[in-house]
Design an enzyme around this catalytic site. Sequence first.
Site, PDB file in Angstrom:
ATOM      1  N   CYS A   1       0.076   3.838   2.728  1.00 45.96           N
ATOM      2  CA  CYS A   1       0.526   3.331   4.033  1.00 45.96           C
ATOM      3  C   CYS A   1       1.982   3.705   4.274  1.00 45.96           C
ATOM      4  O   CYS A   1       2.366   4.090   5.382  1.00 45.96           O
ATOM      5  CB  CYS A   1       0.382   1.813   4.102  1.00 45.96           C
TER       6      CYS A   1
ATOM      7  N   CYS B   1       0.832  -1.218   0.000  1.00 42.34           N
ATOM      8  CA  CYS B   1       0.000   0.000   0.000  1.00 42.34           C
ATOM      9  C   CYS B   1       0.863   1.264   0.000  1.00 42.34           C
ATOM     10  O   CYS B   1       1.547   1.546   0.989  1.00 42.34           O
ATOM     11  CB  CYS B   1      -0.911  -0.052   1.233  1.00 42.34           C
TER      12      CYS B   1
END
Length: 127
Positions: A38, A35
């Site tokens: 993230c 991600c």
Amino acid sequence: MSSSDVLHHVGSLAELQSLFASTTYVAVDFFADWCGPCKVIAPTYEGLAKQHAAPKHLAFAKVNVDHAQDAARAFGVTAMPTFMFFKDGRQVAVNGQAAIRGADPRALSAAVEKLGGLAKKRMAEAS
């Protein structure tokens, strides 16, 4: 204080529940290695953890949703990153938000500042 001292890398729902049992307030970052957002928000979360972590009063957990699928399922995490906040093992809304979905440093910082203040108040009452 290094990030390894203040970030609890949680590998299962049982580990997360154990952290809830030993700490009044817990901030949880549900993330995935793949991600991008993230990775962008991770340094902000780590910095907040270094600034506000207080043993037994405020802990910061990171849950990799691919490795701890039971924890992600238990809390209905469908987007990464998702930040959730807990008091005495129960999910709570902070600043009117039950969860912060996405890499929103302002919302995350505001929520952690609020939790940090609550943890400090609890520590003062305990001493």
